[in-house]
Every structure is written in structure tokens, then in C-alpha cells.
Design a protein around this motif. Structure first.
Motif, mmCIF file in Angstrom:
data_model
loop_
_atom_site.group_PDB
_atom_site.id
_atom_site.type_symbol
_atom_site.label_atom_id
_atom_site.label_comp_id
_atom_site.label_asym_id
_atom_site.label_seq_id
_atom_site.Cartn_x
_atom_site.Cartn_y
_atom_site.Cartn_z
ATOM 1 N N ILE A 157 29.760 36.634 37.220
ATOM 2 C CA ILE A 157 29.938 36.486 35.778
ATOM 3 C C ILE A 157 31.258 37.156 35.415
ATOM 4 C CG2 ILE A 157 29.061 37.119 33.498
ATOM 5 C CD1 ILE A 157 26.247 37.085 34.667
ATOM 6 N N ALA A 158 32.101 36.412 34.707
ATOM 7 C CA ALA A 158 33.402 36.953 34.315
ATOM 8 C C ALA A 158 33.831 36.346 32.992
ATOM 9 C CB ALA A 158 34.440 36.653 35.391
ATOM 10 N N GLY A 159 34.679 37.066 32.303
ATOM 11 C CA GLY A 159 35.243 36.547 31.066
ATOM 12 C C GLY A 159 36.314 35.522 31.357
ATOM 13 N N ASP A 160 36.322 34.426 30.599
ATOM 14 C CA ASP A 160 37.334 33.401 30.842
ATOM 15 C C ASP A 160 38.720 33.824 30.380
ATOM 16 O OD1 ASP A 160 37.084 33.106 28.071
ATOM 17 O OD2 ASP A 160 36.825 30.936 28.144
ATOM 18 N N GLN A 161 38.797 34.951 29.675
ATOM 19 C CA GLN A 161 40.086 35.500 29.248
ATOM 20 C C GLN A 161 40.490 36.722 30.083
ATOM 21 O OE1 GLN A 161 41.808 33.832 26.712
ATOM 22 N NE2 GLN A 161 40.115 32.438 27.144
ATOM 23 N N GLY A 171 37.208 39.150 27.761
ATOM 24 C CA GLY A 171 38.218 39.708 28.641
ATOM 25 C C GLY A 171 37.565 40.507 29.758
ATOM 26 N N HIS A 172 38.365 41.280 30.456
ATOM 27 C CA HIS A 172 37.876 42.038 31.611
ATOM 28 C C HIS A 172 36.831 43.091 31.228
ATOM 29 C CE1 HIS A 172 38.250 43.797 35.663
ATOM 30 N NE2 HIS A 172 38.072 44.946 35.037
ATOM 31 N N VAL A 173 37.109 43.899 30.223
ATOM 32 C CA VAL A 173 36.190 44.997 29.894
ATOM 33 C C VAL A 173 35.143 44.616 28.848
ATOM 34 C CG1 VAL A 173 37.852 46.793 30.513
ATOM 35 C CG2 VAL A 173 37.706 46.048 28.151
ATOM 36 N N ASP A 174 35.260 43.452 28.256
ATOM 37 C CA ASP A 174 34.299 43.054 27.220
ATOM 38 C C ASP A 174 32.866 43.034 27.707
ATOM 39 O OD1 ASP A 174 36.114 42.760 25.126
ATOM 40 O OD2 ASP A 174 36.604 40.716 25.731
#
Length: 123
Positions: free
Chosen positions: A67-71, A98-101
Motif C-alpha cells: 500500500i502506497a500513496g500515489d503521490q 504522499g509518503h508520510v500521509d
């Protein structure tokens, strides 16, 4: 980095927003916020020698959900991990994250996806 200025890179801004503000500054060992992102002499060596993709294919046949942010600036690492992993696997992009969201923005964390993955994978 302890301050933002006009030339601060967007990735540094994102990490500053998490690690240098009340959002993520808590460190159990101290009440000094700046300690959270200052590496120690011993942690640097471990970090430089860590490669998360070593033997990733051996996790198979256990299911993997990425699972990762598309930004996220780190998006390519998620794609590479997915590419290297054995089956079964799934890559799930969180739109607008984003990465830390996904550390603490509970409105972005895909709890339904996590629940369905665990329900189907932990039989």
C-alpha cells in the motif's frame, strides 16, 4: 533540517510536516522533538547496510499487500518491491496520499482494503 525556506525541496517539506511539527515529533525517550530525526552513529551503519528487497521473493507463497500513496516520492520503491515479490501479491495505490500521509492520516488509510486482505489471507 530545522527550518523551511523558499528553496526547501517538496520532499523535505513533507517530512518536516510530519517529523518537525506536533504531528509526529513525539519520541518516548525524550521530550526534545529534534531527536526524532537525528541519526546516531550506530543507526547510520545499520541503515546503510539495510536493503529491504533482499530475498523478498522468498516470502511467497505468503500473500503480500503493498500500500502506497500515489503521490509518494518513494512510489518507485513500492513498484520495485511489487515487481520483485513472488505471488500472490497486490499493489494498492491510495489516491492523493504522499509518503508520510499513511502514517497518521486516518482518512487516507485504506482500512477496508487492509481488513479484506487479512480476512482472505489469514485463514
Amino acid at each position: 533540517m530545522h527550518r523551511l525556506d523558499a528553496d526547501t525541496h517538496p520532499i523535505q517539506r513533507e517530512f518536516y510536516d510530519f517529523y518537525r511539527t506536533p504531528r509526529g515529533e513525539f519520541t518516548p525517550a525524550t521530550s526534545t522533538p529534534e531527536v526524532t530525526t537525528h541519526p546516531t552513529l550506530t543507526s547510520n551503519v545499520k541503515f546503510m547496510n539495510f536493503y529491504p528487497f533482499n530475498d523478498i521473493e522468498t516470502i511467497s507463497p505468503r500473500p503480500m499487500l503493498f500500500i502506497a500513496g500515489d503521490q509518494a516520492h518513494s512510489k518507485e520503491f513500492s513498484e520495485e518491491a511489487y515487481r520483485l515479490a513472488g505471488q500472490p501479491k497486490e499493489l494498492y495505490w491510495v489516491k492523493g496520499a504522499g509518503h508520510v500521509d499513511l502514517y497518521d492520516r486516518t482518512d487516507l488509510i485504506p482500512f477496508d482494503k487492509l481488513a479484506s486482505f487479512f480476512r482472505s489471507s489469514l485463514k
